[in-house]
Design a protein around this motif. Structure first.
Motif, short mmCIF file in Angstrom:
data_model
loop_
_atom_site.label_atom_id
_atom_site.label_comp_id
_atom_site.label_asym_id
_atom_site.label_seq_id
_atom_site.Cartn_x
_atom_site.Cartn_y
_atom_site.Cartn_z
N GLU A 5 13.83 10.31 7.93
CA GLU A 5 14.06 11.22 9.15
C GLU A 5 14.57 12.40 8.77
OE1 GLU A 5 17.19 9.92 12.32
OE2 GLU A 5 15.56 8.56 12.44
N PRO A 6 14.27 13.63 9.66
CA PRO A 6 13.48 13.55 10.83
C PRO A 6 11.99 13.50 10.57
CG PRO A 6 14.56 15.78 10.26
CD PRO A 6 14.84 14.93 9.37
N TYR A 7 11.53 13.63 9.31
CA TYR A 7 10.27 13.36 8.69
C TYR A 7 10.29 12.94 7.34
CZ TYR A 7 11.36 18.28 7.03
OH TYR A 7 11.93 19.31 6.50
N LEU A 8 9.11 12.86 6.85
CA LEU A 8 9.24 12.13 5.35
C LEU A 8 9.54 13.41 4.39
CD1 LEU A 8 8.74 9.76 3.18
CD2 LEU A 8 6.36 10.57 3.51
N GLY A 9 10.45 13.22 3.62
CA GLY A 9 10.50 14.25 2.42
C GLY A 9 11.07 13.63 1.40
N ILE A 10 10.96 13.96 0.24
CA ILE A 10 10.95 13.55 -0.99
C ILE A 10 11.85 14.66 -1.68
CG2 ILE A 10 10.64 12.26 -3.34
CD1 ILE A 10 8.34 10.96 -1.42
N MET A 11 12.88 14.39 -2.56
CA MET A 11 13.55 15.34 -3.21
C MET A 11 14.02 14.89 -4.70
SD MET A 11 17.41 17.32 -2.27
CE MET A 11 18.19 15.65 -2.89
N LYS A 12 13.71 15.69 -5.79
CA LYS A 12 14.21 15.04 -7.06
C LYS A 12 15.62 15.53 -7.30
CE LYS A 12 12.62 14.66 -11.69
NZ LYS A 12 12.63 13.35 -12.06
N LYS A 13 16.41 14.87 -8.01
CA LYS A 13 17.67 15.22 -8.15
C LYS A 13 17.72 15.81 -9.85
CE LYS A 13 20.06 11.58 -7.11
NZ LYS A 13 21.12 10.67 -6.86
N PHE A 14 18.47 16.96 -9.95
CA PHE A 14 18.51 17.29 -11.41
C PHE A 14 20.03 17.10 -11.84
CE2 PHE A 14 15.28 19.93 -9.41
CZ PHE A 14 14.19 19.62 -10.43
N LEU A 27 0.84 -1.14 -0.03
CA LEU A 27 0.04 0.11 -0.16
C LEU A 27 0.85 1.09 0.00
CD1 LEU A 27 -2.88 -0.87 2.63
CD2 LEU A 27 -2.90 -1.28 -0.10
N VAL A 28 2.05 1.21 0.51
CA VAL A 28 2.98 2.62 0.77
C VAL A 28 4.24 2.13 -0.16
CG1 VAL A 28 3.67 4.22 2.26
CG2 VAL A 28 1.63 2.91 2.91
N GLY A 29 4.26 1.60 -1.02
CA GLY A 29 5.77 1.20 -1.63
C GLY A 29 6.29 2.81 -1.98
N ILE A 30 7.58 2.37 -2.14
CA ILE A 30 8.50 3.55 -2.63
C ILE A 30 7.79 4.41 -3.78
CG2 ILE A 30 10.81 4.27 -3.28
CD1 ILE A 30 10.85 3.54 -0.46
N VAL A 31 7.49 3.61 -4.81
CA VAL A 31 6.90 4.43 -5.99
C VAL A 31 5.91 5.00 -5.70
CG1 VAL A 31 6.21 3.75 -8.34
CG2 VAL A 31 8.19 2.37 -7.41
N ASN A 32 4.92 4.54 -5.04
CA ASN A 32 3.63 5.19 -4.57
C ASN A 32 4.18 6.48 -3.81
OD1 ASN A 32 2.37 3.08 -5.69
ND2 ASN A 32 2.07 2.13 -3.71
N LEU A 33 5.10 6.54 -2.85
CA LEU A 33 5.53 7.79 -2.19
C LEU A 33 5.92 8.99 -3.47
CD1 LEU A 33 7.54 6.36 0.83
CD2 LEU A 33 5.13 7.40 0.82
N ILE A 34 6.59 8.30 -4.42
CA ILE A 34 7.18 9.13 -5.28
C ILE A 34 5.94 9.99 -6.10
CG2 ILE A 34 8.67 9.27 -7.46
CD1 ILE A 34 10.75 7.40 -6.14
N ASN A 35 4.86 8.94 -6.32
CA ASN A 35 3.70 9.42 -7.28
C ASN A 35 3.16 10.40 -6.55
OD1 ASN A 35 4.43 7.87 -9.18
ND2 ASN A 35 3.06 6.12 -8.64
N ALA A 36 3.03 10.35 -5.12
CA ALA A 36 2.52 11.24 -4.04
C ALA A 36 3.26 12.55 -4.26
CB ALA A 36 2.21 10.57 -2.63
N PHE A 37 4.42 12.57 -4.19
CA PHE A 37 5.28 13.60 -4.24
C PHE A 37 5.14 14.44 -5.58
CE2 PHE A 37 9.30 15.52 -6.09
CZ PHE A 37 9.53 16.24 -4.97
N ASN A 38 5.09 13.71 -6.74
CA ASN A 38 4.93 14.24 -8.10
C ASN A 38 3.52 14.76 -8.23
OD1 ASN A 38 7.47 13.78 -8.80
ND2 ASN A 38 7.11 11.70 -9.65
N SER A 39 2.54 14.41 -7.44
CA SER A 39 1.32 14.92 -7.45
C SER A 39 1.08 16.12 -6.53
CB SER A 39 0.24 13.77 -7.13
OG SER A 39 0.20 12.91 -7.96
N GLY A 40 2.25 16.52 -5.95
CA GLY A 40 2.30 17.81 -5.33
C GLY A 40 2.09 17.77 -3.71
N GLU A 62 17.93 6.11 -2.02
CA GLU A 62 17.85 6.86 -3.36
C GLU A 62 17.52 5.96 -4.51
OE1 GLU A 62 21.35 8.91 -4.40
OE2 GLU A 62 22.02 8.85 -2.38
N ILE A 63 16.57 6.17 -5.36
CA ILE A 63 16.11 5.51 -6.35
C ILE A 63 15.93 6.28 -7.67
CG2 ILE A 63 13.88 5.71 -5.54
CD1 ILE A 63 13.31 2.99 -7.03
N ASP A 64 16.46 5.95 -8.77
CA ASP A 64 16.41 6.78 -9.88
C ASP A 64 16.87 8.14 -9.59
OD1 ASP A 64 15.53 4.79 -11.45
OD2 ASP A 64 13.38 4.96 -10.97
#
Length: 152
Positions: free
Chosen positions: A143-152, A87-100, A134-136
């Motif tokens: 930690e310290p909280y959930l955060g997602i960053m896209k590298k350029f 239900l909370v796969g890594i790709v799902n977290l990235i999809n949530a991030f990409n949805s803003g 790190e993935i792709d």
């Protein structure tokens, strides 16, 4: 993944789902039957419980209700981890991030899970990967909280 999609998956595996009074339990699995507590109020919470019980179907065996036996505790954790990844796969977290989406409430709504389930999933990933993964072109911080960053 919604509760209805999980029910469809269970049906494809010939798993019967019944709702009954389970006392202190929210869900139990035995012999291709999943019992869900009829006291679960939302489909979101039902999805979280059903995912774990499907984890029992795929990953564990035997009666493991005794939470004092170390082998049974390990099997319980294995089933929960299966549910977290379902239900909370890594790709799902990235999809949530990409949805803003950024907050736990927004992400849990997007994923169709309770905030508690999301927090348990994040804790599981932190134990599995450490403070970040790190993935792709993404870095997911646990930690310290959930955060997602896209590298350029």
């Amino acid at each position: 993944m919604t509760y209805d999609k999980l029910v469809e998956e269970a049906e494809l595996e010939d798993i019967q789902i019944i709702e009954i009074n389970l006392g202190r339990y929210k869900g139990l699995y035995s012999d291709n039957t999943i019992a869900l507590s009829k006291n679960i109020e939302t489909n979101t919470e039902k999805a979280c419980v059903l995912a774990e019980e499907l984890g029992h179907h795929y990953k564990t065996c035997g009666e493991i209700v005794d939470n004092k036996n170390i082998n049974k505790i390990k099997q319980e954790k294995l089933a929960r981890r299966w549910g977290y990844e379902k239900l909370v796969g890594i790709v799902n977290l990235i999809n949530a991030f990409n949805s803003g989406l950024r907050g736990k409430y927004e992400i849990s709504q997007f994923l169709g899970v309770t905030e508690g389930f999301l927090e348990e999933s994040i804790e599981y990933y932190k134990q599995k990967y450490g403070t970040y993964f790190e993935i792709d072109s993404y870095v997911i911080y646990f930690e310290p909280y959930l955060g997602i960053m896209k590298k350029f």
